[in-house]
Design a protein around this motif. Structure first.
Motif, short mmCIF file in Angstrom:
data_model
loop_
_atom_site.label_atom_id
_atom_site.label_comp_id
_atom_site.label_asym_id
_atom_site.label_seq_id
_atom_site.Cartn_x
_atom_site.Cartn_y
_atom_site.Cartn_z
N ILE A 51 -64.97 -76.34 6.01
CA ILE A 51 -65.65 -76.64 7.27
C ILE A 51 -64.96 -75.93 8.42
N TRP A 52 -65.70 -75.75 9.52
CA TRP A 52 -65.19 -75.09 10.70
C TRP A 52 -65.00 -76.12 11.81
N THR A 53 -64.43 -75.68 12.92
CA THR A 53 -64.29 -76.60 14.06
C THR A 53 -65.67 -76.94 14.61
N ASN A 54 -65.81 -78.19 15.06
CA ASN A 54 -67.10 -78.65 15.58
C ASN A 54 -67.28 -78.23 17.04
N SER A 55 -68.30 -78.76 17.69
CA SER A 55 -68.60 -78.37 19.08
C SER A 55 -67.49 -78.77 20.04
N GLY A 115 -75.05 -75.34 5.57
CA GLY A 115 -74.80 -76.73 5.28
C GLY A 115 -73.54 -77.29 5.90
N GLN A 116 -72.66 -76.43 6.41
CA GLN A 116 -71.39 -76.90 6.94
C GLN A 116 -71.44 -77.11 8.45
N PHE A 117 -72.62 -76.92 9.07
CA PHE A 117 -72.73 -77.03 10.52
C PHE A 117 -73.51 -78.28 10.90
N ASN A 118 -73.10 -78.90 12.01
CA ASN A 118 -73.77 -80.11 12.47
C ASN A 118 -75.04 -79.81 13.26
N THR A 119 -75.02 -78.75 14.07
CA THR A 119 -76.17 -78.38 14.89
C THR A 119 -76.43 -76.89 14.79
N ILE A 120 -77.59 -76.47 15.27
CA ILE A 120 -77.91 -75.04 15.25
C ILE A 120 -76.99 -74.26 16.18
N TYR A 121 -76.45 -74.94 17.20
CA TYR A 121 -75.52 -74.28 18.11
C TYR A 121 -74.21 -73.99 17.41
N ASP A 122 -73.74 -74.91 16.58
CA ASP A 122 -72.55 -74.66 15.77
C ASP A 122 -72.81 -73.50 14.80
N SER A 129 -72.69 -60.98 16.64
CA SER A 129 -72.01 -60.24 17.68
C SER A 129 -72.89 -60.14 18.92
N GLY A 130 -72.29 -60.43 20.07
CA GLY A 130 -73.01 -60.32 21.33
C GLY A 130 -73.71 -61.58 21.76
N VAL A 131 -73.64 -62.63 20.94
CA VAL A 131 -74.26 -63.91 21.29
C VAL A 131 -73.17 -64.93 21.54
N ASN A 132 -73.14 -65.49 22.73
CA ASN A 132 -72.13 -66.48 23.09
C ASN A 132 -72.79 -67.84 23.29
N VAL A 133 -72.16 -68.87 22.74
CA VAL A 133 -72.64 -70.24 22.91
C VAL A 133 -71.51 -71.06 23.51
N THR A 134 -71.71 -71.60 24.69
CA THR A 134 -70.67 -72.36 25.36
C THR A 134 -70.50 -73.73 24.74
N SER A 135 -69.47 -74.45 25.16
CA SER A 135 -69.21 -75.79 24.63
C SER A 135 -70.32 -76.77 24.98
N ASP A 136 -71.09 -76.48 26.06
CA ASP A 136 -72.21 -77.36 26.42
C ASP A 136 -73.54 -76.76 25.96
N ASN A 137 -73.48 -75.92 24.92
CA ASN A 137 -74.66 -75.40 24.23
C ASN A 137 -75.57 -74.51 25.08
N ASN A 150 -81.20 -67.34 35.47
CA ASN A 150 -81.85 -67.89 34.29
C ASN A 150 -81.73 -66.88 33.16
N MET A 151 -80.75 -67.07 32.30
CA MET A 151 -80.49 -66.12 31.23
C MET A 151 -80.78 -66.71 29.86
N THR A 152 -81.57 -67.80 29.83
CA THR A 152 -81.91 -68.44 28.57
C THR A 152 -82.83 -67.54 27.76
N PRO A 153 -82.50 -67.24 26.52
CA PRO A 153 -83.36 -66.37 25.70
C PRO A 153 -84.65 -67.07 25.31
N LEU A 154 -85.57 -66.29 24.78
CA LEU A 154 -86.83 -66.83 24.26
C LEU A 154 -86.58 -67.31 22.83
N PHE A 155 -87.08 -68.50 22.51
CA PHE A 155 -86.90 -69.07 21.17
C PHE A 155 -88.22 -69.02 20.41
N ILE A 156 -88.18 -68.46 19.21
CA ILE A 156 -89.36 -68.37 18.36
C ILE A 156 -89.05 -69.06 17.03
#
Length: 204
Positions: A51-55, A115-122, A129-137, A150-156
């Motif tokens: 397992i990895w470190t959580n959020s 299977g080892q992640f709690n959320t999609i952000y984890d 590479s090039g995608v950063n996710v902060t501690s507050d998702n 407003n730099m939120t990407p488009l989700f499909i």
């Protein structure tokens, strides 16, 4: 009757002796700004843990024997190795670029096991590479700047545009594939894809 009681006590003693040999250990991984580092790989004596470190940047496990060395590795930051001091709580601070050249085969051991992640952000942290996710998702795709911030990407999801809230509810173990579009690749989505596009396909 006494015989069964003796046997039962023996089983209980045996189980307790096994559990007493295990030690609980909590590892907190932070960056130089004292922020938690999620998605960091933990290694005991260069052996990757499941397992990895959580959020919150925490890794918890039980060990039967003390490792001599503990490492924390994040592909976007670097790797930090410390000597284990035998304590139950350990803090590791990774500096950007710190010992990154020591990662060697470690990077080859980074297997995307949803299977080892709690959320999609984890799931996202440190994987692309090039995608950063902060501690507050908050998701940021490197190279995009917006005047209105407003730099939120488009989700499909499965070909349909979804909100960030719906995106956050996707179970990692149900992900079939995930890809990120940036630059000219986003042109098919017009202005909606101006901050990049994250495309998810699920198994069901």
């Amino acid at each position: 009757m006494k015989k069964y009681i003796i046997i039962l006590l023996g089983i209980l003693f045996f189980n307790n002796s096994i559990h007493s040999q295990e030690k609980k250990i909590t590892i907190k991984v932070k960056d130089v700004f004292n922020k938690p580092v999620a998605g960091a790989i933990i290694l005991f004596d260069n052996k990757k843990q499941k397992i990895w470190t959580n959020s919150n940047g925490e890794f918890k496990t039980k060990i039967k024997s003390d490792p001599k060395e503990i490492s924390a590795f994040h592909p976007n930051i670097g790797i930090k190795k410390i000597k284990y001091n035998g304590k139950n709580n350990v803090t590791i601070i990774i500096k950007e670029g710190n010992d990154l050249n020591l990662s060697g085969n470690t990077s080859k051991q980074v297997i995307l096991d949803s299977g080892q992640f709690n959320t999609i952000y984890d799931y996202l942290r440190g994987q692309i590479s090039g995608v950063n996710v902060t501690s507050d998702n908050i998701i940021r795709i490197r190279g995009y700047n917006s005047i209105n911030r407003n730099m939120t990407p488009l989700f499909i999801l499965n070909g349909i545009e979804i909100t960030k809230e719906t995106f956050g509810g996707i179970r990692p173990d149900n992900i079939k594939s995930l890809s990120v579009l940036k630059g000219p690749e986003t042109s098919i989505y017009g202005i909606r894809g101006s901050n990049g596009v994250i495309i998810v396909k699920t198994r069901s």
